[in-house]
Design a protein around this motif. Structure first.
Motif, mmCIF file in Angstrom:
data_model
loop_
_atom_site.group_PDB
_atom_site.id
_atom_site.type_symbol
_atom_site.label_atom_id
_atom_site.label_comp_id
_atom_site.label_asym_id
_atom_site.label_seq_id
_atom_site.Cartn_x
_atom_site.Cartn_y
_atom_site.Cartn_z
ATOM 1 N N GLU A 94 0.792 -1.367 -0.113
ATOM 2 C CA GLU A 94 0.073 0.022 -0.129
ATOM 3 C C GLU A 94 0.920 1.486 0.019
ATOM 4 O O GLU A 94 0.428 2.378 -0.587
ATOM 5 C CB GLU A 94 -0.906 0.032 1.189
ATOM 6 N N GLN A 95 1.809 1.198 0.466
ATOM 7 C CA GLN A 95 2.967 2.382 0.523
ATOM 8 C C GLN A 95 3.491 2.648 -0.742
ATOM 9 O O GLN A 95 3.497 3.704 -1.232
ATOM 10 C CB GLN A 95 4.022 2.285 1.647
ATOM 11 N N HIS A 96 3.759 1.534 -1.375
ATOM 12 C CA HIS A 96 3.938 1.549 -2.953
ATOM 13 C C HIS A 96 2.898 2.326 -3.821
ATOM 14 O O HIS A 96 3.199 3.027 -4.457
ATOM 15 C CB HIS A 96 4.281 0.196 -3.377
ATOM 16 N N ILE A 97 1.666 1.556 -3.451
ATOM 17 C CA ILE A 97 0.674 2.413 -4.246
ATOM 18 C C ILE A 97 0.290 3.806 -4.059
ATOM 19 O O ILE A 97 0.157 4.595 -4.724
ATOM 20 C CB ILE A 97 -0.685 1.550 -3.877
ATOM 21 N N THR A 98 0.742 4.201 -2.869
ATOM 22 C CA THR A 98 0.665 5.676 -2.361
ATOM 23 C C THR A 98 1.601 6.212 -3.213
ATOM 24 O O THR A 98 1.140 7.474 -3.593
ATOM 25 C CB THR A 98 0.817 5.829 -0.698
ATOM 26 N N LYS A 99 2.769 5.835 -3.470
ATOM 27 C CA LYS A 99 3.869 6.587 -4.158
ATOM 28 C C LYS A 99 3.348 6.658 -5.616
ATOM 29 O O LYS A 99 3.648 7.655 -6.059
ATOM 30 C CB LYS A 99 5.077 5.699 -4.097
ATOM 31 N N CYS A 100 2.747 5.689 -6.063
ATOM 32 C CA CYS A 100 2.282 5.549 -7.396
ATOM 33 C C CYS A 100 1.262 6.860 -7.535
ATOM 34 O O CYS A 100 1.284 7.656 -8.671
ATOM 35 C CB CYS A 100 1.712 4.256 -7.865
ATOM 36 N N ILE A 101 0.302 6.812 -6.723
ATOM 37 C CA ILE A 101 -0.766 7.919 -6.729
ATOM 38 C C ILE A 101 0.059 9.237 -6.428
ATOM 39 O O ILE A 101 -0.481 10.301 -7.090
ATOM 40 C CB ILE A 101 -1.835 7.759 -5.557
ATOM 41 N N ASN A 102 0.772 9.182 -5.661
ATOM 42 C CA ASN A 102 1.478 10.654 -5.615
ATOM 43 C C ASN A 102 2.166 11.121 -6.849
ATOM 44 O O ASN A 102 2.109 12.340 -7.199
ATOM 45 C CB ASN A 102 2.564 10.758 -4.433
ATOM 46 N N GLU A 103 2.961 10.391 -7.403
ATOM 47 C CA GLU A 103 3.367 10.523 -8.775
ATOM 48 C C GLU A 103 2.286 11.110 -9.745
ATOM 49 O O GLU A 103 2.660 11.889 -10.681
ATOM 50 C CB GLU A 103 4.121 9.240 -9.370
ATOM 51 N N LEU A 104 1.375 10.275 -9.871
ATOM 52 C CA LEU A 104 0.135 10.841 -10.873
ATOM 53 C C LEU A 104 -0.284 12.260 -10.251
ATOM 54 O O LEU A 104 -0.630 13.076 -11.309
ATOM 55 C CB LEU A 104 -1.144 9.950 -10.703
ATOM 56 N N VAL A 105 -0.419 12.499 -9.207
ATOM 57 C CA VAL A 105 -0.831 13.752 -8.606
ATOM 58 C C VAL A 105 0.272 14.710 -9.111
ATOM 59 O O VAL A 105 0.013 15.876 -9.562
ATOM 60 C CB VAL A 105 -0.793 13.948 -7.239
ATOM 61 N N ASP A 106 1.642 14.373 -9.219
ATOM 62 C CA ASP A 106 2.601 15.378 -9.403
ATOM 63 C C ASP A 106 2.631 15.723 -10.957
ATOM 64 O O ASP A 106 2.619 16.715 -11.489
ATOM 65 C CB ASP A 106 4.046 14.716 -9.168
ATOM 66 N N LEU A 107 2.278 14.734 -11.950
ATOM 67 C CA LEU A 107 2.105 14.603 -12.988
ATOM 68 C C LEU A 107 0.881 15.825 -13.494
ATOM 69 O O LEU A 107 1.101 16.532 -14.430
ATOM 70 C CB LEU A 107 1.964 13.280 -13.948
ATOM 71 N N ALA A 108 -0.150 15.447 -12.733
ATOM 72 C CA ALA A 108 -1.465 16.051 -12.930
ATOM 73 C C ALA A 108 -0.949 17.788 -12.860
ATOM 74 O O ALA A 108 -1.412 18.467 -13.428
ATOM 75 C CB ALA A 108 -2.688 15.760 -12.229
ATOM 76 N N GLU A 109 -0.358 17.818 -11.624
ATOM 77 C CA GLU A 109 0.305 19.222 -11.439
ATOM 78 C C GLU A 109 0.840 20.028 -12.594
ATOM 79 O O GLU A 109 0.909 21.098 -12.952
ATOM 80 C CB GLU A 109 0.759 19.388 -9.959
ATOM 81 N N GLU A 110 2.204 18.975 -12.831
ATOM 82 C CA GLU A 110 2.764 19.410 -14.024
ATOM 83 C C GLU A 110 2.120 19.950 -15.407
ATOM 84 O O GLU A 110 2.331 20.908 -15.857
ATOM 85 C CB GLU A 110 3.894 18.584 -14.292
ATOM 86 N N LEU A 111 1.132 19.080 -15.507
ATOM 87 C CA LEU A 111 0.164 19.078 -16.780
ATOM 88 C C LEU A 111 -0.929 20.236 -16.827
ATOM 89 O O LEU A 111 -1.296 20.649 -17.499
ATOM 90 C CB LEU A 111 -0.210 17.869 -17.257
ATOM 91 N N LYS A 112 -0.872 20.754 -15.481
ATOM 92 C CA LYS A 112 -2.121 21.544 -15.197
ATOM 93 C C LYS A 112 -3.243 20.783 -15.720
ATOM 94 O O LYS A 112 -4.500 21.650 -16.003
ATOM 95 C CB LYS A 112 -1.954 23.036 -15.965
ATOM 96 N N ASP A 113 -3.455 19.517 -15.304
ATOM 97 C CA ASP A 113 -4.562 18.904 -15.406
ATOM 98 C C ASP A 113 -5.415 18.799 -14.390
ATOM 99 O O ASP A 113 -5.423 17.961 -13.347
ATOM 100 C CB ASP A 113 -4.072 17.331 -15.960
ATOM 101 N N ARG A 114 -6.593 19.809 -14.172
ATOM 102 C CA ARG A 114 -7.172 19.888 -13.175
ATOM 103 C C ARG A 114 -8.309 18.803 -12.788
ATOM 104 O O ARG A 114 -8.630 18.451 -11.752
ATOM 105 C CB ARG A 114 -7.742 21.446 -12.874
ATOM 106 N N ALA A 115 -8.926 18.283 -13.838
ATOM 107 C CA ALA A 115 -9.872 17.101 -13.887
ATOM 108 C C ALA A 115 -9.029 15.927 -13.320
ATOM 109 O O ALA A 115 -9.856 15.428 -12.365
ATOM 110 C CB ALA A 115 -10.585 16.907 -15.316
ATOM 111 N N THR A 116 -7.895 15.673 -13.847
ATOM 112 C CA THR A 116 -7.335 14.683 -13.231
ATOM 113 C C THR A 116 -6.852 14.505 -11.798
ATOM 114 O O THR A 116 -6.989 13.915 -10.896
ATOM 115 C CB THR A 116 -6.136 13.981 -14.251
#
Length: 167
Positions: A94-116
């Protein structure tokens, strides 16, 4: 329209969630094989929830007009040294999955993808709950130090968990 990098990352996350489901299904089978029906039930509920998580991502991609790509799911372990070991591995996963989710959030922020970014907030909260639940069971298992009576009591408690669809 969703950015191709985000589409690819979410497709990878679908695979992570399906592996999680597969892992917990394997743990459920193992607990059942050693006579811990309550532990098996807890993991079976976890399996169903992880399938729901994969479908949340799947449905999100479809809602964005993106392509869903399903990848091969790696084989999970089939046995563990003890219930404590299984739950320690669950927390680590689950800690690995948390890291994966956080990476998705980082990418969404980088892309300014507010919906995601908005969609991912549900997963951030879910991961806090997942890790907390695992730690609580680990603490109980450590407290009883392998006592058969203690395992029996925890098994009865975990048998009470019910599946509630999340999608």
């Amino acid at each position: 329209m969703i950015d191709k990098r985000m589409e690819e990352a979410i497709n990878k996350q679908i695979n992570e969630e399906l592996y999680s489901a597969y892992l917990y299904l394997s743990m459920s089978a193992w607990f059942d094989s050693i006579g811990l029906k309550g532990f098996a039930n807890w993991m079976m509920v976890q399996y169903k929830e992880e399938t729901d998580h994969a479908m949340k991502f799947y449905n999100y991609l479809q809602s964005q007009g993106a392509e869903v790509k399903l990848f091969a799911i790696k084989e999970p372990p089939h046995s563990w040294d003890s219930p404590l070991h299984a739950f320690e591995e669950t927390l680590k996963h689950e800690q690995h999955i948390t890291k994966c989710i956080n990476e998705l959030v980082d990418l969404a922020e980088e892309l300014k993808d507010r919906a995601t970014y908005n969609m991912l907030q549900w997963f951030i909260n879910e991961q806090v709950e997942e890790e907390e639940n695992d730690r609580e069971i680990i603490d109980k298992l450590k407290l009883i130090e392998g006592s058969r009576h203690g395992i029996y009591m925890i098994d009865r408690e975990l048998a009470q968990r019910k599946y509630t669809p999340e999608i």
